[in-house]
Design a protein around this motif. Structure first.
Motif: not given
Length: 488
Positions: A45-67
């Motif tokens: 449970i706590p690991t997934k509560m860390f994983v979700y914001p981490a995934t959002l941060a990763e997606q934000a940093a890689q947003a140029d893949r989606y123009n």
């Protein structure tokens, strides 16, 4: 000496079955650690509560893949910890208070370590002797700490020592700027994703060529290829020695011997080291040898299909076990299933009178068919049933299909994000034997395949007997099913 009708050791999934069926029993619960066990406090449970914001941060940093213009979110580490553990700790204390309160007058909570002195007796850390007519062992597992020159194993996980395990890594004050992770399994890959996505400079030490080496080889290769492309991984490496000084850790590296000659730095320095080299059942800590209980080569407590603990191959009357201490699957959903089986069989055992008197026909059997698992890293991984290697080894005439995420329309919407669905089926029976998914939301995409295996549905029935929403991502599962080749 205090005698009880029932002794429960551990309060993870073991705490689930203890309901109104057993309110007439004088019961002791031995819990030296946190109520709720590994999953609630330091695991799922706590690991997934860390994983979700981490995934959002990763997606934000890689947003140029989606123009889109990429952003690099600033992490409020203390706030993130508080949001997660304020909820976790409230649940833990609520469970402890409930079992310790007047609402449970038949239950005594023993807040000490216990170890066996006989088949139906334990001794607490303070020296109290406890006996019981029936015992349920649900004491879980703990992280493995390997022997490394210079490592003070007794200090691992202490607040002032920069070497730690999954038991404490999420609660440490301050996000590390540099982190070395020793290991390449599920725990290592999840935390590598969390910390690297949140801005920590992460280096993974992997002894072999593959990450997640316990899953299907082709799926592990796909995960390794994707993960290596965006993370720092030293393959064929292991720690030779560890030096701790001035709050920093310096690791001397050496080849693991698994990949022959490898080009490695002599040392690597970090603010912390996470040891993620697996977990081992707590059988030695309970001294189950003193009770004469059987233990497997993997240090698991041996149980039969009714979750009865074995001694010299025979069930010990009135003694049951569940979860990581005995299960071949260190998974919370499996432990929960085993807890239900133990609850039903303990109820039947009590109703029969003497411990062990219940008829075999009155006992429920555990079901470890179609057990799924998932890795919440980047990319996600989900797996089910047999690998291709295991299916061949079991003598099946198999058909295999690997489908790329980029082959379906939703994959195009994700700018051809990498990922695969791999399905293994028996060519004659058309039944699914196993599956692996690597890619976006793999843990969700695999559910139709879990259902198919659980209920004995053939692969072609699952593929053609229902609607698949177009153009949703599950079409990649549909296409993999349709691509399997069966005998006429």
């Amino acid at each position: 000496m205090t005698h009880y009708d029932l002794l429960l050791i551990g309060t993870g999934s073991g705490n689930m079955f203890l309901d109104k069926r057993f309110k007439g029993l004088k019961t002791a619960i031995a819990e030296e650690w946190h109520f709720g066990g590994t999953c609630l406090n330091v695991g799922c449970i706590p690991t997934k509560m860390f994983v979700y914001p981490a995934t959002l941060a990763e997606q934000a940093a890689q947003a140029d893949r989606y123009n889109l213009s990429p952003t690099h979110p600033q992490i409020d580490w203390a706030g993130l910890q508080d949001r997660i553990f304020s909820r976790i700790d409230a649940i833990e204390s609520g469970g402890r208070d409930y079992r310790s309160s007047d609402r449970q007058p038949n239950i005594t909570v023993v807040t000490e370590h216990v170890h066996f002195t006989g088949q139906k007796s334990v001794r607490t850390a303070s020296g109290e002797e406890i006996t019981a007519d029936r015992i349920v062992i649900a004491a879980g597992a703990h992280p493995v700490v390997p022997s490394i020159e210079g490592l003070d194993a007794a200090r691992v996980d202490e607040a002032d020592y920069p070497v730690f395990t999954s038991n404490t890594v999420m609660r440490r004050s301050g996000q590390p700027r540099r982190l070395v992770i020793i290991g390449s399994g599920i725990i290592a890959m999840e935390f590598a994703h969390v910390f690297s996505a949140l801005g920590t400079e992460v280096t993974v030490l992997a002894r072999g060529a593959r990450l997640l080496g316990s899953i299907d080889a082709e799926a592990a290769d796909e995960f390794t290829r994707i993960f290596d492309s965006s993370h720092s991984v030293l393959h064929g490496a292991q720690a030779k020695h560890i030096d701790v000084a001035d709050g920093e850790v310096t690791l001397g590296l050496e080849p693991s011997g698994r990949l022959g000659e490898v080009d490695l730095p002599e040392t690597i320095t970090a603010d912390g080291v996470l040891i993620a080299t697996g977990r081992v059942p707590n059988t030695a800590e309970l001294d189950v040898a003193a009770a004469g209980f059987d233990v497997t080569d993997g240090q698991r407590l041996a149980v039969d299909r009714h979750q009865r603990v074995l001694s010299a191959g025979a069930p010990v009357p009135g003694v049951f076990a569940l979860g990581d201490i005995c299960s071949p699957h260190q998974l919370k959903h499996v432990a929960n299933h085993e807890a239900k089986i133990v609850g039903r069989n303990l109820d039947a055992d009590v109703a029969a009178g003497q411990p062990g008197a219940a008829r075999e026909d009155d006992l429920a059997a555990v079901n470890h068919h179609a057990v799924p698992g998932a890795v919440f890293s980047s990319p996600q991984v989900a797996y089910l049933g047999m690998s291709e290697q295991e299916a061949k080894g079991a003598g099946h005439d198999i058909t295999v299909k690997v489908q790329q995420f980029s082959d379906v329309a939703y994959g195009w919407a994700m700018a051809d994000d990498p990922g695969i669905v791999k399905i293994i089926a028996d060519r004659q029976s058309r039944l699914i034997l196993g599956a692996s998914i690597v890619g976006h939301e793999a843990s969700m995409l695999i559910q139709p395949l879990i259902q198919a295996m659980a209920f004995g549905q053939t692969a072609d029935e699952v593929a053609t007997g229902q609607y698949w929403i177009h153009p949703a991502l599950p079409e990649v599962v549909e296409n993999a099913l349709l691509g399997l080749e069966f005998d006429d």
